[in-house]
Design an enzyme around this catalytic site. Structure first.
Site, PDB file in Angstrom:
ATOM      1  CG  HIS A   1      34.009 -19.444 -29.891  1.00 32.43           C
ATOM      2  ND1 HIS A   1      35.373 -19.290 -29.904  1.00 32.43           N
ATOM      3  CD2 HIS A   1      33.760 -20.467 -29.035  1.00 32.43           C
ATOM      4  CE1 HIS A   1      35.915 -20.186 -29.088  1.00 32.43           C
ATOM      5  NE2 HIS A   1      34.963 -20.910 -28.553  1.00 32.43           N
TER       6      HIS A   1
ATOM      7  CG  ASP B   1      33.060 -19.948 -36.032  1.00 36.08           C
ATOM      8  OD1 ASP B   1      33.109 -21.181 -36.221  1.00 36.08           O
ATOM      9  OD2 ASP B   1      33.188 -19.425 -34.916  1.00 36.08           O
TER      10      ASP B   1
ATOM     11  CD  GLN C   1      29.448 -25.557 -31.610  1.00 43.87           C
ATOM     12  OE1 GLN C   1      28.873 -26.638 -31.736  1.00 43.87           O
ATOM     13  NE2 GLN C   1      30.391 -25.377 -30.710  1.00 43.87           N
TER      14      GLN C   1
ATOM     15  CE  LYS D   1      34.036 -26.623 -31.481  1.00 44.56           C
ATOM     16  NZ  LYS D   1      34.099 -26.635 -30.035  1.00 44.56           N
TER      17      LYS D   1
ATOM     18  CB  CYS E   1      34.936 -19.113 -25.840  1.00 45.41           C
ATOM     19  SG  CYS E   1      35.958 -20.326 -25.038  1.00 45.41           S
TER      20      CYS E   1
HETATM   21  N1  7TS Z   1      33.659 -21.120 -33.091  1.00 42.33           N
HETATM   22  C1  7TS Z   1      32.616 -21.647 -32.440  1.00 42.33           C
HETATM   23  C2  7TS Z   1      31.230 -21.226 -32.800  1.00 42.33           C
HETATM   24  C3  7TS Z   1      32.858 -22.588 -31.431  1.00 42.33           C
HETATM   25  O1  7TS Z   1      31.807 -23.110 -30.794  1.00 42.33           O
HETATM   26  C4  7TS Z   1      34.184 -22.959 -31.112  1.00 42.33           C
HETATM   27  C5  7TS Z   1      34.493 -23.884 -29.976  1.00 42.33           C
HETATM   28  C6  7TS Z   1      35.219 -22.395 -31.861  1.00 42.33           C
HETATM   29  C7  7TS Z   1      34.927 -21.468 -32.824  1.00 42.33           C
HETATM   30  C8  7TS Z   1      36.644 -22.770 -31.634  1.00 42.33           C
HETATM   31  O2  7TS Z   1      36.882 -24.068 -32.072  1.00 42.33           O
HETATM   32  P1  7TS Z   1      38.309 -24.748 -31.825  1.00 42.33           P
HETATM   33  O3  7TS Z   1      38.105 -26.154 -32.282  1.00 42.33           O
HETATM   34  O4  7TS Z   1      39.289 -24.014 -32.659  1.00 42.33           O
HETATM   35  O5  7TS Z   1      38.577 -24.628 -30.370  1.00 42.33           O
HETATM   36  N2  7TS Z   1      33.483 -23.918 -29.002  1.00 42.33           N
HETATM   37  C9  7TS Z   1      33.566 -24.462 -27.767  1.00 42.33           C
HETATM   38  C10 7TS Z   1      32.483 -24.452 -26.889  1.00 42.33           C
HETATM   39  O6  7TS Z   1      31.385 -24.015 -27.147  1.00 42.33           O
HETATM   40  N3  7TS Z   1      32.859 -25.045 -25.759  1.00 42.33           N
HETATM   41  O7  7TS Z   1      34.151 -25.396 -25.866  1.00 42.33           O
HETATM   42  C11 7TS Z   1      34.606 -25.042 -27.113  1.00 42.33           C
END
Ligand code: 7TS
Length: 407
Positions: free
Chosen positions: A121, A198, A201, A224, A361
């Site tokens: 990501h 990371d 997920q 999430k 992303c």
């Molecule tokens: N890393 C992964 C693997 C992610 O899926 C996401 C967000 C992030 C980092 C960033 O997380 P945040 O909470 O800091 O924004 N992924 C997604 C997605 O797949 N669709 O919208 C956000």
């Protein structure tokens, strides 16, 4: 509790969208929140809203207990050795940027290597790209298998004694692939580098044990995993956090301040400048209680059944292409003939079905997959086989609507 009973605990799911019962399949972007989390937030704001760590008054003590109690819940949830190794952040993105700015920027230089992958990501990609540019370090990528998975052998061949840091997602938000982070951590440690994971997920969907993974840093988001937006956590091993510089400066994080120098509070507060995300942390604590009451293994089992069923049903649709390996977390990324993924998402939305379309992303991964965009259905603990059936029905309708573009 089965998925249908769990679903009753999420008020937002009990509504119609565009005249159809809502089928929410965009959980990888953000999950919905159960009544327990909404009530914990409401209770905090109604009954004991106060700043933390300063006053001796009763509400201040209650808020501090709630905030620090949530930290202990996070510690237990990811099995960190001590609560001081858990820093509250705004989410995964902030956590990874903290490591880039506080650790990598200070301890990585010219001649060193930063290793990551094309699956990441952007949140776990751009920070390392920029640190490499800033420090003169070399950015290297572990070669992917044709299905986008990462093998231990490929990692072994990429990581060298010059590798100071490896950054890798535990679970891909596009492919659902579960990466061998434990094995890769062991390789990078053998060469004296650190492993950054990371966990955005992973934390919502499978049991995480940072001591077992032996990762050095692990970042995830609350939103999430049934928690509120604006809160997440960064785990770091104590010895690394001790030598890491604060990234933000201000109130709460200092010990003594003099005209020309200052000293920092002990861990974890050294990294929490300003009034922290008190309500968010309390909400995250409630989310952890909630998912643990269902059980992380039960959540994973449920999602495994759903994703297998979804892949089986979706594969029957002509022109369907599913990306990623068979073994995966609870999401399916796909394209369908020449129908643009945004058109798929738009037709599904008219049926009350929420999926995401776009590059997710992950532009480098889209390039690797040779597509500009894909559609994605992602599941969580409240999704049911009926949701999958509605998705498949919606996709067939989409196909009929755009029928002429199938070759
Ligand atoms: N890393 C992964 C693997 C992610 O899926 C996401 C967000 C992030 C980092 C960033 O997380 P945040 O909470 O800091 O924004 N992924 C997604 C997605 O797949 N669709 O919208 C956000």
């Amino acid at each position: 509790m089965n998925a249908k009973e769990i679903r009753e605990l999420f008020p937002i799911l009990n509504q119609e969208v565009n005249g159809h019962p809502l089928v929410y399949l965009d959980n990888a972007a953000t999950s919905q929140k159960p009544i327990q989390v909404i009530e914990a937030l409401e209770r905090y704001y109604r009954e004991y809203n106060s700043n933390v760590h300063r006053g001796v008054h009763t509400l201040g003590t209650l808020a501090t207990d709630g905030y620090e109690g949530a930290r202990e819940k996070v510690r237990k949830f990811i099995n960190a050795k001590e609560a001081a190794e858990v820093i509250f952040t705004r989410g995964t993105t902030t956590g990874l940027n903290f490591v880039a700015q506080g650790y990598a920027r200070n301890f990585i230089g010219e001649g060193d290597e930063i290793v990551t992958t094309e699956v990441e990501h952007h949140s776990n990609f751009i920070p390392w790209q920029q640190i490499a540019k800033l420090t003169g370090a070399t950015l290297k990528f572990i070669p992917l298998q044709p299905d986008g998975t990462i093998t231990v052998e490929a990692a072994e061949q990429t990581i060298t004694p010059n590798t100071k840091l490896v950054a890798m997602g535990y679970v891909s938000n596009v492919l659902g692939s579960i990466n061998p982070v434990k094995e890769v951590a062991s390789i990078v440690h053998r060469h004296g580098g650190v492993m950054v994971v990371d966990g955005a997920q992973a934390a919502p969907h499978l049991k995480v044990d940072v001591q077992d993974l032996d990762c050095d840093f692990f970042a995830f988001s609350g939103h999430k995993m049934a928690g509120p937006t604006g809160i997440g956590a960064l785990y770091g091993k104590r010895h690394l956090l001790e030598k890491m510089e604060p990234v933000e400066f201000g109130g709460e994080m200092i010990d003594f301040v003099d005209l020309y120098d200052s000293t920092w509070k002990e861990l974890p507060w050294k990294f929490e400048a300003g009034t922290p995300i008190i309500g968010g942390a309390i909400g995250l604590g409630a989310a952890i209680d909630f998912v643990e009451s269902i059980g992380m293994d039960a959540i994973r089992d449920h999602e495994q059944k759903l994703v297998s069923y979804a892949m089986e049903q979706m594969s029957t649709i002509e022109g369907m292409k599913i990306y990623g390996p068979r073994e995966r977390s609870g999401l399916v990324t796909f394209t369908m003939g020449d129908v643009h993924p945004h058109d798929i998402a738009t037709v599904l939305d008219a049926e009350g079905i929420a999926v995401r379309a776009g590059h997710h992303c992950c532009q480098p991964l889209m390039k690797f997959l040779k597509v500009s965009a894909t559609a994605r259905a992602s599941f969580y603990l409240y999704n049911t086989e009926e949701d999958v059936d509605a998705l498949v029905k919606g996709l067939i309708k989409t196909k009929e609507y755009f029928g002429n573009v199938f070759s």
